[in-house]
Write an enzyme that holds these catalytic residues in place. Structure first.
Site, PDB file in Angstrom:
ATOM      1  N   PRO A   2      12.699 -60.017 119.427  1.00  0.00           N
ATOM      2  CA  PRO A   2      12.880 -59.504 118.149  1.00  0.00           C
ATOM      3  C   PRO A   2      14.238 -59.973 117.420  1.00  0.00           C
ATOM      4  O   PRO A   2      15.033 -60.628 118.279  1.00  0.00           O
ATOM      5  CB  PRO A   2      13.222 -57.681 118.780  1.00  0.00           C
ATOM      6  N   GLY A  51      17.528 -60.304 116.177  1.00  0.00           N
ATOM      7  CA  GLY A  51      18.911 -59.634 116.282  1.00  0.00           C
ATOM      8  C   GLY A  51      19.229 -59.619 117.846  1.00  0.00           C
ATOM      9  O   GLY A  51      20.447 -59.339 118.335  1.00  0.00           O
ATOM     10  N   CYS A  52      18.308 -59.789 118.645  1.00  0.00           N
ATOM     11  CA  CYS A  52      18.542 -60.100 120.063  1.00  0.00           C
ATOM     12  C   CYS A  52      19.165 -61.496 120.498  1.00  0.00           C
ATOM     13  O   CYS A  52      18.775 -62.428 119.776  1.00  0.00           O
ATOM     14  CB  CYS A  52      17.201 -60.110 121.079  1.00  0.00           C
ATOM     15  N   ILE A  53      20.084 -61.501 121.251  1.00  0.00           N
ATOM     16  CA  ILE A  53      20.878 -62.843 121.692  1.00  0.00           C
ATOM     17  C   ILE A  53      19.973 -63.356 122.648  1.00  0.00           C
ATOM     18  O   ILE A  53      19.575 -62.767 123.437  1.00  0.00           O
ATOM     19  CB  ILE A  53      22.213 -62.300 121.987  1.00  0.00           C
TER      20      ILE A  53
END
Length: 105
Positions: A101, A103-105
Site C-alpha cells: 500500500p 504510505g507503507c515504509i
C-alpha cells in the site's frame, strides 16, 4: 523481476516480495506467505482483513493504510497489530497478494 514459488506456482514479485500481479494469488498461497511472515495460523479475523485488503485493492488500485483499515474493516487498529505484529497494512497486503500500500515504509 524476481519470482517466488508458492505450492507449485511461480509468481512474479517486486524486490520486497509483494505480488506484481494480484490475479496470480490464491488462498492456499496466503497460508504459506503468512507462515513466512511469522504468523503460524490464519484465523477468521485474519481472513476478514485479507479479504478486505483485496476488495479495497480491486476497488481503488491500492491497499488501505492502517488507519483506514482500522476504521473501515471491522477490525480495530489494536487488534490489527495483534493479528499482524510486524506492520498490519504491509504484512496483510503481502499475505493478500496485493502490492504494498502507498504510505507503507
Amino acid at each position: 523481476m524476481p519470482t517466488v514459488t508458492y505450492g507449485e506456482s511461480a509468481v512474479p514479485v517486486d524486490d520486497e516480495g509483494f505480488f506484481t500481479d494480484p490475479a496470480q494469488w490464491s488462498e492456499p498461497m496466503a497460508e504459506q506467505i503468512a507462515h513466512e511472515s511469522g504468523i503460524e495460523e490464519l484465523t477468521g479475523r485474519h481472513w476478514t482483513v485479507i479479504r478486505f485488503m483485496r476488495d479495497q485493492y480491486a476497488a481503488k488500485g491500492t491497499g488501505p493504510t492502517v488507519r483506514v483499515l482500522g476504521k473501515t474493516s471491522g477490525v480495530s487498529v489494536k487488534e490489527l497489530y495483534q493479528l499482524f505484529p510486524k506492520g498490519p497494512a504491509k504484512t496483510a497486503a503481502k499475505i493478500a497478494g496485493i502490492p504494498k500500500p502507498r504510505g507503507c515504509i
